[in-house]
Design an enzyme around this catalytic site. Structure first.
Site, PDB file in Angstrom:
ATOM      1  N   CYS A  77       0.834  -1.209   0.000  1.00 31.33           N
ATOM      2  CA  CYS A  77       0.000   0.000   0.000  1.00 31.33           C
ATOM      3  C   CYS A  77       0.869   1.259   0.000  1.00 31.33           C
ATOM      4  CB  CYS A  77      -0.934  -0.028   1.211  1.00 31.33           C
ATOM      5  SG  CYS A  77      -1.854   1.501   1.481  1.00 31.33           S
ATOM      6  N   CYS A  80      -0.114   3.995   2.512  1.00 33.91           N
ATOM      7  CA  CYS A  80       0.241   3.595   3.885  1.00 33.91           C
ATOM      8  C   CYS A  80       1.659   4.049   4.219  1.00 33.91           C
ATOM      9  CB  CYS A  80       0.141   2.078   4.048  1.00 33.91           C
ATOM     10  SG  CYS A  80      -1.501   1.377   3.795  1.00 33.91           S
TER      11      CYS A  80
END
Length: 319
Positions: A77, A80
């Site tokens: 991700c 993230c």
């Protein structure tokens, strides 16, 4: 967001299966001052811990003493990787008033299911075992600070005002952790810009780094991530989806929804949308779609099975 309340997640999170887990082994969680006798809070001294399906019962107990921020993330991700360092920084600055529990959703499917993490990054707090929404997706540092301040106010209203014991000395004879090498100047400039939400400045810094060294893999990855953040911050999900539905061959409209899907953790959906678009377009119009796919592949990582599958499909469409 500007207001947080436990009621907002009522019925949306089910942590019942994780409440009675055995406590983590020593070293698995920080010590909370003021914890009740027999409390499982004890171990290493850090306000940032990795939480697992097995250890989360202990995290829930600690949330009765200090608010716990749960950062649901995954290695693939990109957003993230931008958000997590900001959350860690703000947590550490609070000096033990908050515990940050990081959850790798791929390695901990029960937690991902319990929090119903349909998109990541997803950040939820726990106050006395009750979930409180914070934010989904990457947000600038100032917004993170504002929401943390609201969280502490809400915790105080619910009598959760303890602090973590972060002053225990390291074990005698233990080697000091090696210091991380300083970031190259342009990388440091990019990170500083990201922390204040100035994505345009971060993009410029990474582009300068690549002009100096076109093989700078960290700059390549960072540039792709911050470009994604810059694009999605300007988008409205409902408006973007409506435009994409109305124009199935509208390249920009499909790009917008693919960006939102990827930022939200829906990797296969993003790749599938762009590959379907690539297949339907005339050969002369395909280049921008191929280039965007290659950029997004770089965000997730060449070894990721979803990238491997999407690359194989792209190759089959090219030849």
């Amino acid at each position: 967001m500007t207001d947080i309340s436990p009621a907002a997640l009522r019925g949306a999170v089910d942590l019942s299966s994780l409440r009675n887990r055995p406590a983590a082994s020593a070293g698995g969680a920080p010590n909370a001052s003021g914890a009740s006798p027999g409390s499982p809070a004890g171990g290493i001294v850090d306000v940032v811990v990795d939480a697992t399906d097995e250890s989360f019962g202990q995290i829930l107990e600690i949330s009765r003493t200090v608010p716990v921020v749960v950062d649901l993330w995954a290695e693939w991700c990109g957003p993230c990787k931008q958000l997590s360092p900001i959350i860690e920084k703000v947590t550490r600055e609070l000096g033990g008033k908050v515990l940050l529990a990081k959850v790798d959703v791929d390695a901990n499917p029960q937690l991902a299911q319990g929090f119903r993490a349909q998109s990541i990054p997803m950040v939820v707090a726990l106050i006395a075992g009750q979930p409180v929404p914070m934010f989904t997706g990457a947000v600038p540092e100032q917004q993170v600070r504002e929401v943390f301040a609201q969280l502490l106010q809400l915790a105080a209203q619910n009598g959760v005002t303890g602090s973590l014991d972060v002053g225990v000395p390291a074990e005698a004879g233990a080697p000091d952790a090696p210091e991380e090498p300083p970031l190259p100047p342009l990388h440091a400039e990019a990170f500083a810009a990201i922390e204040v939400g100035d994505y345009a400045a971060a993009i410029t810094a990474y582009e300068k780094a690549l002009a100096e060294n076109p093989r700078d893999e960290d700059a390549i990855a960072g540039l792709g991530q911050v470009r994604l953040l810059d694009r999605v911050q300007k988008l409205d999900l409902q408006t973007a989806r409506a435009a994409a539905a109305a124009g199935p061959l509208d390249v920009q409209a499909q790009f917008d929804v693919a960006d939102l899907d990827l930022a939200g953790g829906h990797v296969d959906d993003a790749f599938g949308r762009l590959l379907d678009l690539f297949a339907q377009l005339p050969t002369a119009d395909r280049t921008p779609v191929r280039e965007r796919l290659v950029e997004l592949f770089g965000l997730i990582g060449a070894a990721d099975p979803r990238v491997v599958s999407a690359r194989n499909r792209l190759s089959s469409l090219l030849f």
